[in-house]
Design a protein around this motif. Structure first.
Motif, short mmCIF file in Angstrom:
data_model
loop_
_atom_site.label_atom_id
_atom_site.label_comp_id
_atom_site.label_asym_id
_atom_site.label_seq_id
_atom_site.Cartn_x
_atom_site.Cartn_y
_atom_site.Cartn_z
N GLN A 1 0.84 -1.21 0.00
CA GLN A 1 0.00 0.00 0.00
C GLN A 1 0.87 1.26 0.00
O GLN A 1 0.57 2.23 -0.70
CB GLN A 1 -0.94 0.00 1.21
N MET A 2 1.96 1.24 0.79
CA MET A 2 2.86 2.39 0.84
C MET A 2 3.52 2.60 -0.51
O MET A 2 3.66 3.73 -0.98
CB MET A 2 3.93 2.21 1.92
N ALA A 3 3.92 1.50 -1.17
CA ALA A 3 4.56 1.61 -2.48
C ALA A 3 3.60 2.23 -3.49
O ALA A 3 3.99 3.10 -4.28
CB ALA A 3 5.02 0.23 -2.96
N SER A 4 2.33 1.81 -3.45
CA SER A 4 1.32 2.39 -4.35
C SER A 4 1.11 3.87 -4.06
O SER A 4 1.03 4.69 -4.97
CB SER A 4 -0.01 1.65 -4.19
N ALA A 5 1.03 4.21 -2.77
CA ALA A 5 0.84 5.61 -2.38
C ALA A 5 2.03 6.46 -2.81
O ALA A 5 1.86 7.59 -3.27
CB ALA A 5 0.64 5.71 -0.86
N CYS A 6 3.24 5.91 -2.69
CA CYS A 6 4.45 6.63 -3.09
C CYS A 6 4.43 6.91 -4.59
O CYS A 6 4.76 8.02 -5.02
CB CYS A 6 5.70 5.81 -2.76
N SER A 7 4.05 5.91 -5.37
CA SER A 7 3.98 6.09 -6.82
C SER A 7 2.97 7.17 -7.17
O SER A 7 3.22 8.03 -8.01
CB SER A 7 3.57 4.78 -7.51
N ALA A 8 1.80 7.14 -6.50
CA ALA A 8 0.76 8.14 -6.76
C ALA A 8 1.24 9.54 -6.38
O ALA A 8 1.00 10.50 -7.11
CB ALA A 8 -0.50 7.78 -5.97
N MET A 9 1.94 9.66 -5.24
CA MET A 9 2.45 10.97 -4.80
C MET A 9 3.47 11.51 -5.79
O MET A 9 3.46 12.68 -6.12
CB MET A 9 3.08 10.89 -3.41
N ARG A 10 4.36 10.63 -6.26
CA ARG A 10 5.38 11.06 -7.21
C ARG A 10 4.74 11.55 -8.51
O ARG A 10 5.12 12.58 -9.05
CB ARG A 10 6.35 9.92 -7.50
N GLU A 11 3.77 10.80 -9.00
CA GLU A 11 3.09 11.19 -10.24
C GLU A 11 2.36 12.52 -10.07
O GLU A 11 2.43 13.39 -10.93
CB GLU A 11 2.09 10.11 -10.67
#
Length: 156
Positions: free
Chosen positions: A136-146
């Motif tokens: 979940q953190m990895a997905s959230a990180c990707s979304a924040m970066r985008e």
């Protein structure tokens, strides 16, 4: 005297703890360095803009040039502050993403190393919860970066 923790703590767990602590220290140091570099860059940009605005005054020395130059300096100062605010917001999002990813990676490594030491943590509910949380953190990180990319998707 020998430390009691070494005698009572399994080797795999002790190694996992040491590696985890070292990674946390590295993450903190990397984060601090990124913030120092950002602050230095923003300060250099601000100083360069201010000097470029006031530079022509040195040559003319005319009072008639001072009012427009001060107005331009003020405008550039506001623009600089706005850009600095945007840069800091962008950096904060990047920093949160980097730290979350680093902590997730360190904790996953800790679980693997501790489990490799024969402790059997990989099959525990805690490990399963952490794996789900890491994903979940990895997905959230990707979304924040985008979302924080300049000129990101605006639809249409």
């Amino acid at each position: 005297m020998m430390k009691k923790t070494t005698a009572s703590m399994p080797q795999g767990l002790a190694g996992a703890n040491a590696a985890y602590c070292q990674r946390m220290a590295e993450l903190a140091q990397e984060s601090q360095q990124r913030w120092i570099e950002l602050g230095r860059r923003l300060a250099d940009d601000g100083a360069a803009r201010y000097l470029s605005t006031l530079g022509p005054l040195k040559q003319s020395g005319s009072w008639q040039d001072i009012a427009p130059a001060l107005g331009e300096a003020t405008r550039k100062q506001w623009q600089c502050q706005l850009e600095a605010s945007q840069a800091i917001t962008h950096a904060l999002l990047e920093e949160q993403a980097a730290l979350a990813a680093g902590i997730s990676e360190a904790m996953t490594g800790w679980l693997k190393q501790a489990a490799g030491g024969g402790i059997g943590l990989d099959a525990t509910p805690m490990a399963q919860i952490w794996t789900t949380l890491s994903n979940q953190m990895a997905s959230a990180c990707s979304a924040m970066r985008e979302a924080s990319q300049p000129g990101g998707r605006h639809g249409g």
